[in-house]
Design a protein around this motif. Structure first.
Motif, mmCIF file in Angstrom:
data_model
loop_
_atom_site.group_PDB
_atom_site.id
_atom_site.type_symbol
_atom_site.label_atom_id
_atom_site.label_comp_id
_atom_site.label_asym_id
_atom_site.label_seq_id
_atom_site.Cartn_x
_atom_site.Cartn_y
_atom_site.Cartn_z
ATOM 1 N N GLU B 281 0.808 -1.211 0.000
ATOM 2 C CA GLU B 281 0.000 0.000 0.000
ATOM 3 C C GLU B 281 0.850 1.275 0.000
ATOM 4 O O GLU B 281 0.660 2.157 -0.834
ATOM 5 C CB GLU B 281 -0.915 -0.009 1.234
ATOM 6 C CG GLU B 281 -1.956 1.086 1.212
ATOM 7 C CD GLU B 281 -2.785 1.115 2.499
ATOM 8 O OE1 GLU B 281 -2.493 0.323 3.426
ATOM 9 O OE2 GLU B 281 -3.711 1.943 2.578
ATOM 10 N N ALA B 282 1.785 1.329 0.921
ATOM 11 C CA ALA B 282 2.582 2.553 1.054
ATOM 12 C C ALA B 282 3.481 2.778 -0.152
ATOM 13 O O ALA B 282 3.789 3.920 -0.500
ATOM 14 C CB ALA B 282 3.424 2.488 2.327
ATOM 15 N N SER B 283 3.870 1.698 -0.820
ATOM 16 C CA SER B 283 4.802 1.848 -1.943
ATOM 17 C C SER B 283 4.140 2.520 -3.140
ATOM 18 O O SER B 283 4.809 3.184 -3.928
ATOM 19 C CB SER B 283 5.384 0.494 -2.359
ATOM 20 O OG SER B 283 4.418 -0.286 -3.038
ATOM 21 N N TYR B 284 2.817 2.358 -3.281
ATOM 22 C CA TYR B 284 2.120 2.995 -4.395
ATOM 23 C C TYR B 284 2.117 4.515 -4.238
ATOM 24 O O TYR B 284 2.264 5.265 -5.205
ATOM 25 C CB TYR B 284 0.685 2.472 -4.525
ATOM 26 C CG TYR B 284 0.624 1.028 -4.952
ATOM 27 C CD1 TYR B 284 1.120 0.633 -6.194
ATOM 28 C CD2 TYR B 284 0.100 0.053 -4.125
ATOM 29 C CE1 TYR B 284 1.085 -0.700 -6.592
ATOM 30 C CE2 TYR B 284 0.060 -1.287 -4.513
ATOM 31 C CZ TYR B 284 0.557 -1.651 -5.744
ATOM 32 O OH TYR B 284 0.534 -2.955 -6.131
ATOM 33 N N LEU B 285 1.942 4.955 -3.010
ATOM 34 C CA LEU B 285 2.036 6.389 -2.753
ATOM 35 C C LEU B 285 3.455 6.881 -3.006
ATOM 36 O O LEU B 285 3.685 7.902 -3.656
ATOM 37 C CB LEU B 285 1.612 6.682 -1.303
ATOM 38 C CG LEU B 285 1.815 8.111 -0.813
ATOM 39 C CD1 LEU B 285 1.110 9.114 -1.715
ATOM 40 C CD2 LEU B 285 1.323 8.272 0.623
ATOM 41 N N GLU B 286 4.399 6.104 -2.497
ATOM 42 C CA GLU B 286 5.804 6.518 -2.591
ATOM 43 C C GLU B 286 6.265 6.638 -4.047
ATOM 44 O O GLU B 286 6.965 7.584 -4.406
ATOM 45 C CB GLU B 286 6.666 5.505 -1.830
ATOM 46 C CG GLU B 286 8.068 5.982 -1.529
ATOM 47 C CD GLU B 286 8.128 7.265 -0.719
ATOM 48 O OE1 GLU B 286 7.173 7.565 0.029
ATOM 49 O OE2 GLU B 286 9.140 8.000 -0.864
#
Lengths: 336, 336, 336, 336
Positions: B281-286
C-alpha cells in the motif's frame, strides 16, 4: 448519513478532520469551528462547507447530529455540555476537564441529557491492543493474573508544558490507566505508586516527576504494573503483556522496517517508531469509525464518560500514593 | 504545481487517483479519463475537475504536464506514445506492452521524444526494500555475493486470467526480475529456470506453470535465486535476503499485528498480510511521490523504460531456459 | 550392554569418545586405537580400559559389538571392511572414501556381510532439523514444493586443506545434499550448479570454488536450493526452510545469547555461533545415541551406507554441472 | 590442582559432582559424603576416590582445599562452619539457613575465620544475565532507571513442599532479589509487595501465596519490579529487562528449538524450556568454574555470604510489606 461538526482544528483536530472528511463512509463533515485562520483554511482545503470561528454555527445547526471536540482541554467541558444540550452526540478528547470534580459534573449533566458521549482513548483502537482484548474475551489465556504496561515517551515535553500538564499521572499515565481497565475488564481497588526524577531535574523543580512505576490491584486479585518514563533514547516504547491461567499475550513495538542486518557486530534491527503520531496513526481513524458506527447502529459508546472519569480517579489515587508513600484504596478517592 | 491527468480508473488507477488527489503536495490532478461511468464517478468524488471517456481531453490539454497510465495493459503502449508526442511526462504501469518487440519500440520512440518516462515497479519503493538498497549503497554488507527472493501469492488467479497473463515469468516473476536488478545494481548475464505445476493441474493445462525457481547470474559473479509460487496457504510471502562480503541483510514479512501468544501449544504469532494491496500500500504512494519529485526537480526518472525492458528480457530468457532445460545467456535473447 | 571400540581419537574421535564414555547408558566403550600418544592419553583419562595403537586390538576382540571409525578419511574404507568382516556393527564418519567407486564397493561388501552400518551425517540429528522432519512426516505443511538450505562457514580453511578437500561440493555441500534428501524424503533426479570464487582468488588458483548455488530437482517435482559460501563475516550460518502445500517451516540460527539491546542505533541482537563444534555439539551426542539405540533394539540404521553414497553422487553431478554449465540427470552419473 | 570434597549428592549435588569430576580443569574431586547408598554409588561411578557417609572424612582430610555443600538446607549452616573451621573454602547452596538470624551468625563466623565463602546463586552465571551485567558495566545503556524481572515456574510444587518452603518470597523470589541486586549494582532501600492465591487455593490454605508482584526501590532511585507465579502453562518463564538513560536490554526465554512454522493458523514457534534444570544447566557448571577460578587465582568470591544475607533480608521485608500492606524500609528489618 451522519452529519458532523468539529470544534478545534489543532494537531488532533486535523487528524480527526482528515479522517472524517476522506476515510469514512456514511459521514458528512459539514462544519468546522476554529478561532485561528490556519485551522479554518485547513478545513476549507478538505472541503468542509461551513467554516467559522463561532461555536454557535455548530451548536445551533440543527442538521448536525454529532460534534467532535478537539479544542484545548479547558474548553472540553463547556463545549461538550453545549453540544449535548443541543441534542448532539459528543466525541470528546480527553480529559473532559482537568478538575475531577468538574469532569464528573459534566459527565452527569450529559448522561442526564441522554445523548451519546465517547471519550477519545484512541489506544483502545490500536490493532494490536484491540486484538489482545479480543483474544482475552475469547478465553485464549484463561483468567487474568498480571498485566504489564510499558509506556515511555521518546523525550520529555518542554518545561512550560510540564507545568500546565497536571502532572505525569494525569498527563501520561492516564492512557495506561484506561488501557489497564480496558484489558482487565474489571475495576481497580487499590493503587500504589513510586515516582521520581531520573530524567531531568528541571521537571522535579517544576513539581513533577518523569519516571514512575505504578501498581494497580484489581477486584479479581490481579495486579497490573505500569512503567512510565518521559524519555526513551531508543524511541517511543509502547508495550503490553497479559498473563493468565492458560497463557500469556505480548504486544511488542512495531519498528520502522523489517530489516535485519547481520555483520561482525551482531544482528541489527531497525529503530522504534518516533512517537504517538506514527505509532497510533491508525487508531485515530479507527476510534472515529467506531464512534460513527455506534451512532449509525444505535450501539453503546465504546468508551464512556464513566471510563474517562475512572482513569482520572486512578491518576488522583496514584498522586496520593506517591505523596503518602502507601497504597491507596480507590473508593477513598473523593471526587471533590 | 505539476498538473496531471490520469488514464484508466480501475483498481490501480483508483490507488493513483486517491494518492495524487489527496496525499501529495505540489500536484494538481486535473483530469481523468475512463471508459466506464464507475471510474468516472470515482474521479468526480475525489474532486477531479475534468472527467471524461475521451483520451483526447487529456492528450490535447496543454495545461497537463504529466500523464499517469493505468489503463488495461494492451493500451499502455499507444497511450504512452500519444502522451509523449504531446510533450507530456509519462508514468506507465508495467508492462509497456506484452510483446517485447512492441515494448522496445515504444520505449525508443519515447526516448527520442525526450520526455520523462517512469515504469511502475512499485516494489522498489517499499520502505523495507528501499532501505536494503540504501544499506547496500552505503557499503554496509560489502560486495554482493548472493540474493535470495521469495515471492508467493496467497492463491492463484482464475484460469481465465492465467490464460491471458503471458505466463508466470512475465506476470509474476517480472517484479522479482526488476527487484533483483535493482538490489544488485548490475546486469544479469545468464538465466536458468526450473518450473512446473505443483499447485493446480488446470494451470498446466492452460499452458502455464505455478511454481518456479530461477537463478540469475550477474556480471559480477553473484547469483540470485527467485522462488515463486502461485499459492501460499499462510498468506502473501514477500521476502528478500542479500549476502555480501561483510554481512547479510534480510527483509521479513510484516504481519497483521505484533501479538505473540504463548500457551501449552507453543508460541503463536499473527498472520501474514493478505496480498499486495495490503503489503505494498505505502509503496504505491511513494512511487508517485518520487515521480512527481523527479518532475519538480528535473531529476532522472528512478525507474526507466530500459528497466521495464530488461525485466521483460529476463522473463523471456527464463521461458527459454524452462523450455530448453539449460542456462540461457541474456545477450542471446532477441527483441524480435 | 553394547561393547564398543573406537578407531581414531582426533577431533571427531574425542567427541565420540567423550559421548560414549560418559553420556549414554547401556554402552561400554572398552577399547580405543590411535597411532599417537595424545589420543591414547585422552582415552585413558576417560577410563577406556584397552588403549593401543594397534587396530587389531579392536578387530580381534570378540567382546566388541560395534566399532566407531573416526580415523583419517583415507582409512575409513579399510577399517570399516575389517570391522564388518569381524562381524562388528560399524559407525563410520563420512566420507566412506573420497573415491565414489571405492566407497560404493565398500558399502556393497559391508551390505553382503549383513552387519549394520551407519554413516555420520550428524546434522540429521540436530534438534531443529529433526523437528522439521517430524513436522513434515506428520503432514503439518502438506506436500513439499521447495526446500531452501543456506550453509555458510565463518571463514575458509587453509589452502592446504582446500587442495586435499576434494572440492567444495564433496567437502562442504555434501552435508546439504544429505540434508536435502533427508528432509524431502525422496530422490533427486537432476542437479544444476553455479559456483565461483568470490571470497579468495587463491581458492580458485587451487582449482576450487568458494561460493555456490545448487538446484536439486526431486522426483516429486519439488526444487531444493542450496547456497554455500566459505566465508560469512557474521558467523556460521546454517538455515533451512521448507515450503509445502499447507505452510512453511523455517529453522533460524541459534545465537550466542537471547539479549536484545535497543539504543539510538536501533535494536541489536547477539552474534551467531562460531562454527560447527558449537552449532552441532548436541547432534554429535544424539547421532551416537541413535546408533546405539538401533543396535540395542535391532532397528534399521537411521543413516545407511546408501545414504552416504547418494550424497556423493550428488556432489559428482554438481561438479559435472558446474563444468559443463548444464543440468545433469543424476542417473547418468557413473560410479566408476 | 584444587582438591575438593562434596557434601550431599542429591539433585543439586549430582550436578556439582558431574561438573567437578568431568568438566573443569585444575580440579580434583577426591571425596564425597552422602547418607544414602544411591548418592554414594553415583559418586563412585564418577570416579570419586573417597566416598562415605561420614562428614568427617571430608572435614578431617587435610588434603582437601574446598568443600561444596549441597546437603539439605537445614544442614548448610553447620557444615559450612565445620568446613570453614577446618580452614577449607566453602561453596554453599542457598540458603545458608532458613533463619535469617542463624544465617547471619554463620556468615559472620566464617568471615572471622577468613576463609572464602561463595553462595550458590547460579542464575548470575547464566550466559544471558551475565552478558546483561557486562553490557551495563560497559555503560551501554547509561544509568539505570528500571529493572523488570519475570519469573514463573511451570507448575507449583506439592503442598508438602510449600509448607516447608518458608514461603514464596524466601523460596522462589529469593533468586530474583539476588538478581535485582546483581544487575542494579546497588542496594535496595524499600520494598513493596502484593501477593495472593490465584493459582491454587490449597496454597493459600497452607499459609502461602502463589502469585506476587514486588517493587524494589534502589538507593539510586531506580525501581525494580518482580512478577512471580507458581504456575505458567506455557512453560518456565525467566525474563529480565533493564531500562537506562541510553537504552534498554532485554533477555527473552530460550525455546526448545528455533523452528518457525507458518500455516493458515498464523506463525507458530516452539515451546519454552520445561524448568530450571534445562534453562539453567550451563549456569551450574559456570558457577563452579568461577568458584574454582577464584580459589586458583586468589580472587574475591563472586557471590559473598553478605549477598546471601541481603537477599534474605529483602524476602523478609517483602513478607512484612505483604502483611502490613505498606512499603517497608529495608534498614528497619531486624536480623533477629
Amino acid at each position: 448519513m451522519i452529519k458532523i461538526g468539529i470544534i478545534g482544528v489543532g494537531r488532533m483536530g486535523k487528524i480527526h478532520l482528515e479522517n472524517l472528511s476522506r476515510k469514512i463512509k456514511g459521514v458528512d463533515l459539514i462544519a468546522a469551528v476554529n478561532p485561528g485562520a490556519k485551522g479554518q483554511k485547513f478545513a476549507l482545503n478538505y472541503g468542509v462547507r461551513d467554516v467559522s470561528d463561532d461555536i454557535n454555527t455548530i451548536i445551533e445547526n440543527s442538521e448536525i447530529d454529532a460534534v467532535v471536540i478537539s479544542s484545548p482541554s479547558d474548553t472540553h467541558s463547556e463545549y461538550a455540555v453545549m453540544a449535548a444540550q443541543a441534542g448532539k452526540a459528543v466525541f470528546c478528547e480527553k480529559p473532559i476537564d482537568k478538575s475531577l470534580k468538574k469532569a464528573s459534573e459534566t459527565i452527569h449533566v450529559i448522561a442526564n441529557l441522554n445523548v451519546p458521549l465517547m471519550i477519545g482513548f484512541n489506544q483502545r483502537f490500536d490493532t494490536n491492543f484491540a486484538k489482545v482484548k479480543t483474544a482475552i474475551s475469547k478465553g485464549k489465556i484463561g483468567s487474568l493474573r498480571n498485566l504489564h504496561i510499558i509506556s515511555r515517551d521518546p523525550q520529555p515535553p518542554p518545561i512550560s508544558y510540564i507545568k500546565k500538564s497536571g502532572g505525569l499521572f494525569k498527563d501520561m499515565t492516564i492512557h495506561d490507566f484506561d488501557m489497564a481497565r480496558f484489558i482487565m475488564g474489571c475495576e481497580v481497588v487499590e493503587v500504589f505508586a513510586y515516582g521520581n526524577c531520573l530524567v531531568d531535574p528541571a521537571i522535579g523543580e517544576a513539581g513533577d516527576i518523569d519516571s514512575a512505576t505504578v501498581l494497580l490491584k484489581f477486584e479479581n486479585g490481579a495486579i497490573a504494573t505500569i512503567e512510565n518514563s518521559r524519555e526513551s533514547k531508543y524511541g517511543y516504547d509502547q508495550r503490553l503483556e497479559v498473563f493468565g491461567s492458560k497463557g500469556v499475550i505480548k504486544v511488542d513495538n512495531p519498528l520502522k522496517s523489517n530489516l535485519q542486518m547481520a555483520t561482525e557486530d551482531g544482528i541489527l534491527l531497525d529503530h522504534h517508531l518516533n512517537f504517538f503520531m506514527d505509532r497510533y496513526e491508525a487508531s485515530y481513524l479507527e476510534e472515529i469509525k467506531v464512534f460513527v458506527d455506534a451512532l449509525q447502529h444505535n450501539k453503546p459508546m465504546p468508551v464512556s464518560g464513566e471510563d474517562g472519569l475512572k482513569a482520572m480517579i486512578l491518576a488522583k489515587a496514584a498522586n496520593k500514593s506517591l505523596k503518602e508513600n502507601r497504597p491507596i484504596q480507590v473508593d477513598t478517592i473523593k471526587i471533590n
